[in-house]
Motif scaffolding. Structure first.
Motif, PDB file in Angstrom:
ATOM      1  N   ILE A 260     -28.221  65.129   7.193  1.00 42.44           N
ATOM      2  CA  ILE A 260     -28.979  64.461   6.132  1.00 42.44           C
ATOM      3  C   ILE A 260     -28.158  64.498   4.854  1.00 42.44           C
ATOM      4  O   ILE A 260     -27.638  65.549   4.469  1.00 42.44           O
ATOM      5  N   PHE A 261     -28.013  63.353   4.206  1.00 44.45           N
ATOM      6  CA  PHE A 261     -27.179  63.256   3.012  1.00 44.45           C
ATOM      7  C   PHE A 261     -27.913  62.468   1.936  1.00 44.45           C
ATOM      8  O   PHE A 261     -28.730  61.584   2.224  1.00 44.45           O
ATOM      9  N   THR A 262     -27.623  62.817   0.677  1.00 46.77           N
ATOM     10  CA  THR A 262     -28.287  62.198  -0.466  1.00 46.77           C
ATOM     11  C   THR A 262     -27.260  61.900  -1.545  1.00 46.77           C
ATOM     12  O   THR A 262     -26.420  62.751  -1.846  1.00 46.77           O
ATOM     13  N   CYS A 263     -27.310  60.708  -2.114  1.00 40.28           N
ATOM     14  CA  CYS A 263     -26.403  60.338  -3.205  1.00 40.28           C
ATOM     15  C   CYS A 263     -27.178  60.287  -4.511  1.00 40.28           C
ATOM     16  O   CYS A 263     -28.208  59.608  -4.609  1.00 40.28           O
ATOM     17  N   GLN A 264     -26.672  61.000  -5.509  1.00 40.40           N
ATOM     18  CA  GLN A 264     -27.230  60.926  -6.858  1.00 40.40           C
ATOM     19  C   GLN A 264     -26.169  61.399  -7.841  1.00 40.40           C
ATOM     20  O   GLN A 264     -25.332  62.238  -7.520  1.00 40.40           O
ATOM     21  N   ASN A 265     -26.184  60.805  -9.025  1.00 40.17           N
ATOM     22  CA  ASN A 265     -25.236  61.152 -10.092  1.00 40.17           C
ATOM     23  C   ASN A 265     -23.780  61.070  -9.627  1.00 40.17           C
ATOM     24  O   ASN A 265     -22.942  61.889 -10.020  1.00 40.17           O
ATOM     25  N   GLY A 266     -23.492  60.093  -8.779  1.00 38.69           N
ATOM     26  CA  GLY A 266     -22.110  59.857  -8.373  1.00 38.69           C
ATOM     27  C   GLY A 266     -21.582  60.800  -7.316  1.00 38.69           C
ATOM     28  O   GLY A 266     -20.377  60.802  -7.035  1.00 38.69           O
ATOM     29  N   ARG A 267     -22.463  61.606  -6.683  1.00 35.44           N
ATOM     30  CA  ARG A 267     -22.007  62.539  -5.660  1.00 35.44           C
ATOM     31  C   ARG A 267     -22.919  62.456  -4.434  1.00 35.44           C
ATOM     32  O   ARG A 267     -24.137  62.251  -4.554  1.00 35.44           O
ATOM     33  N   ILE A 268     -22.317  62.651  -3.255  1.00 28.86           N
ATOM     34  CA  ILE A 268     -23.053  62.658  -1.997  1.00 28.86           C
ATOM     35  C   ILE A 268     -23.216  64.108  -1.559  1.00 28.86           C
ATOM     36  O   ILE A 268     -22.246  64.787  -1.226  1.00 28.86           O
ATOM     37  N   HIS A 269     -24.465  64.587  -1.602  1.00 30.22           N
ATOM     38  CA  HIS A 269     -24.783  65.957  -1.214  1.00 30.22           C
ATOM     39  C   HIS A 269     -25.236  65.971   0.243  1.00 30.22           C
ATOM     40  O   HIS A 269     -26.039  65.131   0.662  1.00 30.22           O
ATOM     41  N   SER A 270     -24.730  66.925   1.007  1.00 29.09           N
ATOM     42  CA  SER A 270     -25.070  67.013   2.422  1.00 29.09           C
ATOM     43  C   SER A 270     -25.768  68.328   2.728  1.00 29.09           C
ATOM     44  O   SER A 270     -25.438  69.374   2.147  1.00 29.09           O
ATOM     45  N   ASP A 271     -26.743  68.270   3.624  1.00 29.68           N
ATOM     46  CA  ASP A 271     -27.322  69.502   4.146  1.00 29.68           C
ATOM     47  C   ASP A 271     -26.240  70.286   4.897  1.00 29.68           C
ATOM     48  O   ASP A 271     -25.239  69.697   5.326  1.00 29.68           O
ATOM     49  N   PRO A 272     -26.404  71.590   5.072  1.00 24.36           N
ATOM     50  CA  PRO A 272     -25.382  72.359   5.795  1.00 24.36           C
ATOM     51  C   PRO A 272     -25.094  71.785   7.179  1.00 24.36           C
ATOM     52  O   PRO A 272     -26.016  71.410   7.909  1.00 24.36           O
ATOM     53  N   THR A 283     -19.671  76.613   9.041  1.00 23.11           N
ATOM     54  CA  THR A 283     -20.693  75.874   8.307  1.00 23.11           C
ATOM     55  C   THR A 283     -20.133  75.378   6.987  1.00 23.11           C
ATOM     56  O   THR A 283     -19.482  76.141   6.265  1.00 23.11           O
ATOM     57  N   LEU A 284     -20.394  74.101   6.685  1.00 18.79           N
ATOM     58  CA  LEU A 284     -19.969  73.523   5.415  1.00 18.79           C
ATOM     59  C   LEU A 284     -21.181  73.033   4.651  1.00 18.79           C
ATOM     60  O   LEU A 284     -22.064  72.393   5.219  1.00 18.79           O
ATOM     61  N   VAL A 285     -21.206  73.322   3.340  1.00 20.83           N
ATOM     62  CA  VAL A 285     -22.283  72.838   2.487  1.00 20.83           C
ATOM     63  C   VAL A 285     -21.692  72.502   1.124  1.00 20.83           C
ATOM     64  O   VAL A 285     -20.789  73.192   0.641  1.00 20.83           O
ATOM     65  N   GLY A 286     -22.171  71.415   0.524  1.00 19.52           N
ATOM     66  CA  GLY A 286     -21.645  71.020  -0.780  1.00 19.52           C
ATOM     67  C   GLY A 286     -21.796  69.542  -1.016  1.00 19.52           C
ATOM     68  O   GLY A 286     -22.720  68.895  -0.496  1.00 19.52           O
ATOM     69  N   SER A 287     -20.881  68.976  -1.789  1.00 19.99           N
ATOM     70  CA  SER A 287     -20.980  67.557  -2.146  1.00 19.99           C
ATOM     71  C   SER A 287     -19.602  66.935  -2.244  1.00 19.99           C
ATOM     72  O   SER A 287     -18.594  67.612  -2.467  1.00 19.99           O
ATOM     73  N   MET A 288     -19.587  65.613  -2.088  1.00 19.69           N
ATOM     74  CA  MET A 288     -18.379  64.811  -2.218  1.00 19.69           C
ATOM     75  C   MET A 288     -18.655  63.697  -3.213  1.00 19.69           C
ATOM     76  O   MET A 288     -19.695  63.024  -3.133  1.00 19.69           O
ATOM     77  N   GLY A 289     -17.769  63.510  -4.177  1.00 18.78           N
ATOM     78  CA  GLY A 289     -17.969  62.475  -5.177  1.00 18.78           C
ATOM     79  C   GLY A 289     -17.638  61.094  -4.629  1.00 18.78           C
ATOM     80  O   GLY A 289     -16.877  60.954  -3.665  1.00 18.78           O
ATOM     81  N   LEU A 290     -18.213  60.071  -5.245  1.00 19.73           N
ATOM     82  CA  LEU A 290     -17.838  58.702  -4.880  1.00 19.73           C
ATOM     83  C   LEU A 290     -16.380  58.437  -5.221  1.00 19.73           C
ATOM     84  O   LEU A 290     -15.803  57.453  -4.750  1.00 19.73           O
TER      85      LEU A 290
END
Length: 367
Positions: A260-272, A283-290
């Motif tokens: 599950i992933f969500t984009c807001q404020n120019g970044r894509i946040h992913s569930d672990p 396990t990876l958790v965090g965000s990736m910018g556009l």
């Protein structure tokens, strides 16, 4: 066009400017049109209404469409029946698309983007006062692709949206192109990985994407990827992490997992996301910018190769948290933080080992 001809037959009262259009014919290298309708001139509004058939050669628009949509579009022609109504306020025709009501269809030879290619499509297209909607459906790799985008040209900024809970991909076989073009835009784990087998589903709970790149940070969407019987060969990012703990596993098992992933404020946040490589869970958790920048933390297991046979029994099951920065193409591990945490853990293990040895010595002394 180098050649262009037009003919029109009108009936009406020229004094007030309103008239019936019995026949309108346009013939050029780009456009062939036959229609009838009306032209109404009123004090506050002038309106043109047409209905007929149209055939537009769109080959010359393929390149600008590709650049605008960031997706390869090979368009040959738009053809078939159409209806259109446009109006001008106070005799000004600029911005008439805001009043346009259009119903037609496009014949597209190929749409290709994010590793997905659909061919020989007939796409119904409607526009209602600056809001355009289309229906794109096709079959690929035994699965289905469906998009119903709506583009609001009257909004500021103009943006593309999907209906809520849109199923975009259903049981589509995962290809190398899709992995690199689509999934790598969502999560860095997939960058440079190699497809073994599997198929995926992709759903969007909601989707909003501004057309103007200067407003890209306003993009908002939430989606879910599901992996069905999916195996990949380890990606460069995961190889980098496993090298730290001195593991050489290669195959990633993603079967049955959901991302599950969500984009807001120019970044894509992913569930672990947890993948198992050679019995090691990572396990990876965090965000990736556009802009492809990374802000992730990876939890990797302590291995006997990393700490040795003596300390490993005391640390088995312990996870190391490894910060990851840089970009998708060049991920960077914070080695200083990694070494500091490893040193802390091994020091604790050493202390426990000393305590255990001391306990054994005291037990022998008093037995």
């Amino acid at each position: 066009d180098e050649t262009f001809s037009a003919a029109v037959e009108l009936k009406g009262d020229l004094s007030d400017g309103s008239m019936d259009i019995d026949t309108l014919r346009i013939d050029s290298e780009t456009l062939k049109l036959t229609a009838n309708g009306s032209y109404e001139a009123r004090e506050s509004e002038t309106r043109l209404t047409l209905a007929g058939t149209i055939k537009a050669r769109l080959a010359q628009f393929s390149e600008p469409l590709t650049q605008a949509l960031k997706t390869e579009v090979v368009a040959q022609e738009a053809g078939g029946p159409f209806q259109v109504s446009i109006a001008a306020a106070d005799g000004k025709w600029d911005g008439v698309w805001k009043t346009m009501v259009l119903d037609t269809a496009l014949a597209i030879e190929r749409i290709s983007g994010y590793g997905i290619t659909l061919e020989q499509l007939k796409i119904p297209l409607q526009m209602d006062r600056g809001v355009a909607s289309a229906q794109i459906e096709g079959s690929i790799s035994k699965g289905k692709v469906q998009l119903n985008p709506t583009t609001n040209l009257t909004a500021a900024p103009a943006a593309v949206t999907f209906p809520e809970n849109t199923v975009v991909l259903k049981s589509v076989a995962l290809t190398q192109e899709m992995l690199s073009g689509l999934l790598a835009q969502i999560h860095p784990l997939f960058k440079g990985a190699v497809v073994g087998q599997g198929n995926i589903d992709l759903n969007f709970k909601h989707f909003y994407w501004p057309l103007d790149q200067t407003h890209q940070d306003k993009a908002r969407f939430k989606g879910k990827l599901r992996f069905n019987d999916t195996y990949l060969t380890s990606s460069p990012l995961l190889d980098l992490l496993l090298a730290l703990v001195k593991s050489d596993g290669r195959q990633l098992d993603l079967s049955g997992q959901e991302l599950i992933f969500t984009c807001q404020n120019g970044r894509i946040h992913s569930d672990p996301v947890t993948v198992t490589v050679k019995s090691h869970p990572v396990t990876l958790v965090g965000s990736m910018g556009l802009d492809n920048s990374l802000d992730y933390v990876a939890s990797v297991p302590i291995t006997v190769e990393l700490v040795g046979k003596t300390a490993f029994p005391l640390l088995e099951g312990t996870l190391l948290n490894v910060p990851i920065s840089g970009t998708v193409s060049k991920p960077r591990i914070d080695m200083q933080a990694f070494k500091a945490e490893l040193k802390t853990l091994t020091s604790r293990a050493g202390q426990r080992l000393v305590e255990e040895k001391a306990g054994e010595w005291l037990k022998k002394l008093f037995d």
